[in-house]
Scaffold this motif. Structure first.
Motif, PDB file in Angstrom:
ATOM      1  N   GLY A   1       0.813  -1.212   0.000  1.00 16.21           N
ATOM      2  CA  GLY A   1       0.000   0.000   0.000  1.00 16.21           C
ATOM      3  C   GLY A   1       0.848   1.264   0.000  1.00 16.21           C
ATOM      4  N   ASN A   2       0.169   2.402   0.048  1.00 16.07           N
ATOM      5  CA  ASN A   2       0.809   3.713   0.075  1.00 16.07           C
ATOM      6  C   ASN A   2       0.831   4.212   1.521  1.00 16.07           C
ATOM      7  OD1 ASN A   2       1.716   6.308  -0.267  1.00 16.07           O
ATOM      8  ND2 ASN A   2      -0.161   7.065  -1.242  1.00 16.07           N
ATOM      9  N   LEU A   3       2.010   4.277   2.115  1.00 17.93           N
ATOM     10  CA  LEU A   3       2.112   4.646   3.519  1.00 17.93           C
ATOM     11  C   LEU A   3       1.832   6.122   3.774  1.00 17.93           C
ATOM     12  CD1 LEU A   3       5.149   2.500   4.681  1.00 17.93           C
ATOM     13  CD2 LEU A   3       2.717   2.089   5.009  1.00 17.93           C
ATOM     14  N   GLU A   4       1.738   6.917   2.717  1.00 19.17           N
ATOM     15  CA  GLU A   4       1.331   8.309   2.880  1.00 19.17           C
ATOM     16  C   GLU A   4      -0.187   8.429   2.967  1.00 19.17           C
ATOM     17  OE1 GLU A   4       3.160  10.872   3.439  1.00 19.17           O
ATOM     18  OE2 GLU A   4       5.122   9.937   3.136  1.00 19.17           O
ATOM     19  N   ASP A   5      -0.870   7.320   2.695  1.00 17.35           N
ATOM     20  CA  ASP A   5      -2.325   7.270   2.800  1.00 17.35           C
ATOM     21  C   ASP A   5      -2.684   6.727   4.192  1.00 17.35           C
ATOM     22  OD1 ASP A   5      -4.950   5.488   2.563  1.00 17.35           O
ATOM     23  OD2 ASP A   5      -5.084   7.070   1.041  1.00 17.35           O
ATOM     24  N   GLU A   6      -3.489   7.464   4.932  1.00 14.67           N
ATOM     25  CA  GLU A   6      -3.771   7.093   6.316  1.00 14.67           C
ATOM     26  C   GLU A   6      -4.488   5.758   6.430  1.00 14.67           C
ATOM     27  OE1 GLU A   6      -5.612  10.203   8.522  1.00 14.67           O
ATOM     28  OE2 GLU A   6      -4.074  11.678   8.029  1.00 14.67           O
ATOM     29  N   ASN A   7      -5.408   5.466   5.505  1.00 16.72           N
ATOM     30  CA  ASN A   7      -6.121   4.190   5.556  1.00 16.72           C
ATOM     31  C   ASN A   7      -5.164   3.013   5.353  1.00 16.72           C
ATOM     32  OD1 ASN A   7      -8.673   5.377   5.966  1.00 16.72           O
ATOM     33  ND2 ASN A   7      -8.951   5.696   3.765  1.00 16.72           N
ATOM     34  N   ASP A   8      -4.217   3.178   4.445  1.00 18.60           N
ATOM     35  CA  ASP A   8      -3.228   2.128   4.217  1.00 18.60           C
ATOM     36  C   ASP A   8      -2.324   1.970   5.437  1.00 18.60           C
ATOM     37  OD1 ASP A   8      -4.308   1.769   1.749  1.00 18.60           O
ATOM     38  OD2 ASP A   8      -2.568   2.458   0.596  1.00 18.60           O
ATOM     39  N   MET A   9      -1.966   3.089   6.049  1.00 20.76           N
ATOM     40  CA  MET A   9      -1.131   3.024   7.251  1.00 20.76           C
ATOM     41  C   MET A   9      -1.850   2.262   8.364  1.00 20.76           C
ATOM     42  SD  MET A   9       1.759   3.778   8.789  1.00 20.76           S
ATOM     43  CE  MET A   9       2.590   5.211   8.077  1.00 20.76           C
ATOM     44  N   VAL A  10      -3.126   2.525   8.541  1.00 18.03           N
ATOM     45  CA  VAL A  10      -3.923   1.818   9.558  1.00 18.03           C
ATOM     46  C   VAL A  10      -3.914   0.318   9.280  1.00 18.03           C
ATOM     47  CG1 VAL A  10      -6.257   1.449  10.440  1.00 18.03           C
ATOM     48  CG2 VAL A  10      -5.400   3.783  10.132  1.00 18.03           C
ATOM     49  N   GLN A  11      -4.062  -0.034   8.032  1.00 15.76           N
ATOM     50  CA  GLN A  11      -4.073  -1.447   7.636  1.00 15.76           C
ATOM     51  C   GLN A  11      -2.740  -2.119   7.995  1.00 15.76           C
ATOM     52  OE1 GLN A  11      -5.061  -2.100   3.500  1.00 15.76           O
ATOM     53  NE2 GLN A  11      -4.308  -4.194   3.521  1.00 15.76           N
ATOM     54  N   LEU A  12      -1.634  -1.459   7.707  1.00 17.60           N
ATOM     55  CA  LEU A  12      -0.326  -2.023   8.025  1.00 17.60           C
ATOM     56  C   LEU A  12      -0.146  -2.173   9.534  1.00 17.60           C
ATOM     57  CD1 LEU A  12       2.545  -2.948   7.466  1.00 17.60           C
ATOM     58  CD2 LEU A  12       3.224  -0.534   7.254  1.00 17.60           C
ATOM     59  N   ILE A  13      -0.525  -1.162  10.296  1.00 21.58           N
ATOM     60  CA  ILE A  13      -0.354  -1.212  11.747  1.00 21.58           C
ATOM     61  C   ILE A  13      -1.192  -2.327  12.364  1.00 21.58           C
ATOM     62  CG2 ILE A  13      -0.802   0.066  13.892  1.00 21.58           C
ATOM     63  CD1 ILE A  13       0.151   2.580  12.439  1.00 21.58           C
ATOM     64  N   GLU A  14      -2.389  -2.547  11.848  1.00 26.28           N
ATOM     65  CA  GLU A  14      -3.214  -3.654  12.342  1.00 26.28           C
ATOM     66  C   GLU A  14      -2.525  -4.987  12.084  1.00 26.28           C
ATOM     67  OE1 GLU A  14      -6.941  -3.144  10.381  1.00 26.28           O
ATOM     68  OE2 GLU A  14      -7.676  -1.644  11.822  1.00 26.28           O
TER      69      GLU A  14
END
Length: 356
Positions: free
Chosen positions: A293-306
């Motif tokens: 995903g794109n880590l500058e995108d908040e939704n993608d960041m949330v997905q990675l952290i989960e």
């Protein structure tokens, strides 16, 4: 950074709610108010003021009460916990402070050689002061440590005191300032001798936060680095904020060449053991490396952290009937690893854009 924005707001707003709650027994309580008055009263009376800041947040950890006093060559900014910050960024911050006509010095208060070097630097300043003011040999020089909670003032004061003892008579009569990993533990101003011939005494003071912090980004940084009591908000929010920083950094790239771990020797109940730390690093690296995903995108960041939390529950052997409770345990361990430097060295404050 866009990928961290939602986590900054979430954590910062939690901190703001605490500061807005005037009945809080911790935030700017009567101890802090009294300490603030006592420190302000004594600052004009001492010879030097050492403003201790956290090297990870050189601006966010500023001691705001000093703004009410004129800047002076007798004021020195101490960037403590330099071992937890980015070495290159610390050098850049020191260059910036020098350009702004501030004296700064980077310190690891647990490094004996580093503290000894600073004490020599301070004694040179004392000699210069004595010459310029024609002070007598009997004049006692006083130095005051000031700063927000948990920047390491007491540890620094104790290190200066231990290294500064120069006569056999002083040994064995060590008076220590109270040191704690928890903010707000120092309640009184403590005097410690750090040099003889001439005598130099240092005053360790309680950490004081401003009555209110409206900047959510600064609030988040103070919370993550431990300046604010962890009991006041959700540990999971702290860990999520840290992971958003880690995921956008280059620190994790250093962990990609680890050899296969000897899992049979891992002590899974102790997250500070080297093998477990390596397992945590490896797991975080693999999750980031595999993420598309794109880590500058908040939704993608949330997905990675989960996904990272799911993996860390396994790596840290966290079992709980409650999903939230399990995440809270993982978060607490993760924040501890960050604060002790086991997951890399980060400077959270950025230099002003006008400086470059």
């Amino acid at each position: 950074m866009a990928g961290t924005t939602s986590f900054v707001k979430k954590l910062g707003n939690s901190v703001k709610k605490v500061s807005d709650h005037k009945s809080s027994s911790w935030w700017y309580n009567h101890h802090m108010r009294a300490a603030s008055r006592a420190v302000s009263h004594r600052i004009p009376l001492v010879d030097f003021v050492l403003e201790v800041r956290d090297a990870r947040i050189p601006v966010s950890s500023e001691y705001g009460h000093l703004r009410y006093f004129p800047s002076s060559s007798r004021n020195i900014i101490i960037l403590n916990k330099m071992d937890l910050a980015s070495h290159s960024k610390t050098k850049e911050w020191m260059a910036y402070f020098k350009e702004q006509n501030y004296i700064s010095y980077a310190i690891n208060s647990h490094n004996k050689d580093n503290v000894k070097e600073f004490l020599n630097f301070l004694q040179a300043k004392v000699r210069d002061l004595r010459r310029s003011m024609h002070l007598s040999d009997t004049h006692t020089t006083t130095v005051m440590l000031v700063g927000i909670p948990n920047v390491g003032k007491s540890a620094f004061a104790n290190s200066l005191h231990q290294i500064g003892r120069v006569t056999a008579a002083e040994k064995g009569k060590l008076k220590q300032a109270k040191v704690s990993p928890h903010p707000g533990e120092t309640k009184d101003i403590t005097s410690l001798k750090i040099a003889s011939h001439p005598n130099v005494y240092i005053f360790d003071t309680p950490g004081v936060l401003p009555p209110e912090i409206v900047d959510v980004e600064r609030s988040s940084k103070l919370a993550l680095t431990g300046a604010i009591a962890d009991s006041l908000f959700d540990q999971t929010e702290l860990a999520q904020y840290f992971l958003s920083i880690l995921n956008l950094s280059h620190e994790y790239k250093k962990w990609g060449k680890f050899s296969e771990l000897d899992k049979e020797n891992q002590i899974l109940n102790d997250h500070t053991q080297d093998l477990v730390v390596q397992a945590v690093r490896r797991a975080l690296f693999e999750e980031i490396f595999a993420f598309k995903g794109n880590l500058e995108d908040e939704n993608d960041m949330v997905q990675l952290i989960e996904a990272q939390f799911t993996t860390l529950r396994k790596v840290l052997n966290v079992n709980s009937d409650s999903f939230d409770a399990a995440n809270s345990i993982v978060a607490s361990k993760l924040v501890n690893l960050y604060r002790t430097g086991r997951l890399g060295h980060y400077t959270l404050d950025s230099l002003p854009s006008t400086y470059y």
